[in-house]
Every structure is written in structure tokens, then in C-alpha cells.
Motif scaffolding. Structure first.
Motif, short mmCIF file in Angstrom:
data_model
loop_
_atom_site.label_atom_id
_atom_site.label_comp_id
_atom_site.label_asym_id
_atom_site.label_seq_id
_atom_site.Cartn_x
_atom_site.Cartn_y
_atom_site.Cartn_z
N PRO A 1 40.81 47.41 33.44
CA PRO A 1 41.02 47.81 32.08
C PRO A 1 41.22 49.36 32.01
N GLU B 1 33.74 46.10 26.16
CA GLU B 1 35.16 45.81 26.58
C GLU B 1 35.53 44.40 26.51
N ILE C 1 47.07 45.56 30.22
CA ILE C 1 46.71 46.44 31.13
C ILE C 1 46.95 45.64 32.66
N ILE D 1 38.27 41.48 27.11
CA ILE D 1 39.62 41.54 27.68
C ILE D 1 39.94 40.18 27.53
N LYS E 1 43.49 44.31 26.88
CA LYS E 1 42.25 44.68 26.36
C LYS E 1 42.41 44.90 24.72
#
Length: 106
Positions: free
Chosen positions: A57, A7, A39, A9, A25
Motif C-alpha cells: 500500500p 486501510e 498499488i 485493499i 487502495k
């Protein structure tokens, strides 16, 4: 084109008389571009309308991805925040995992 394995960010800290923090995200990535969705942030208020925040997230606030360009160490582009609201010419960086300071008092 690749889908991020971990993930990823991105964060934008901006404002004139206030310090605003927006998290995004990454949902898709190519060599020169990323597609992002905004997000939510979890805020920890430490003063009057101020404190720190981190991304959440799991809470996507608008599900239509925006494509922005990769630059040398940052990202730049226009980002859809909702159906009727777009932020123009935003600069974003990879989130370093640390809480970001905000101030919503104008």
C-alpha cells in the motif's frame, strides 16, 4: 462521504491464459461507491514466472483515483492504470489478507 479509517485493499484476479493480480487502495468511500488507486504488489516467485503476491500500500502506481460501484459482495467499474491505460469492466473484491497466486507465463 467518508474516508476509510482502516486501510482497505481491493483485489482483482483475472486473465485468460495467464493469472494476473491487481491490488487497489481505497482512498474514499460512500454508500454506493469507492474511489481507488492502483498499488504495487510484492511478488514471491516460486516457479517460472509464477508464485504468490501481496499488496504494498505504500507504493501507489498511479495517483488519479478511479470511482467504481459497490455491488452485492463485490465492486465493478473501469479503472485507470496510467494516463493512457484503463482497464474496462473490472470485478474486484475485498482482499482477505492472504497471498494471491499469479502466473505471468502465456
Amino acid at each position: 462521504m467518508k474516508t476509510p479509517t482502516a486501510e482497505k485493499i481491493l483485489v482483482s484476479v483475472w486473465g485468460y491464459s495467464m493469472t494476473l493480480v491487481d491490488f487497489y487502495k481505497v482512498v474514499r468511500e460512500t454508500k454506493r461507491s469507492v474511489w481507488i488507486v492502483p498499488i504495487a504488489a510484492v511478488e514471491n516467485q516460486t516457479g517460472y514466472l509464477s508464485g504468490t503476491c501481496v499488496p504494498d500500500p505504500s507504493r501507489i502506481t498511479f495517483d488519479k483515483p478511479s470511482m467504481i460501484r459497490k455491488r452485492d459482495g463485490y465492486y465493478k467499474g473501469s479503472i485507470a492504470q496510467s494516463k493512457n491505460h484503463t482497464l474496462e469492466n473490472m470485478y474486484l473484491r475485498d482482499w482477505d489478507g492472504q497471498p494471491k497466486s499469479f502466473n505471468h507465463c502465456d
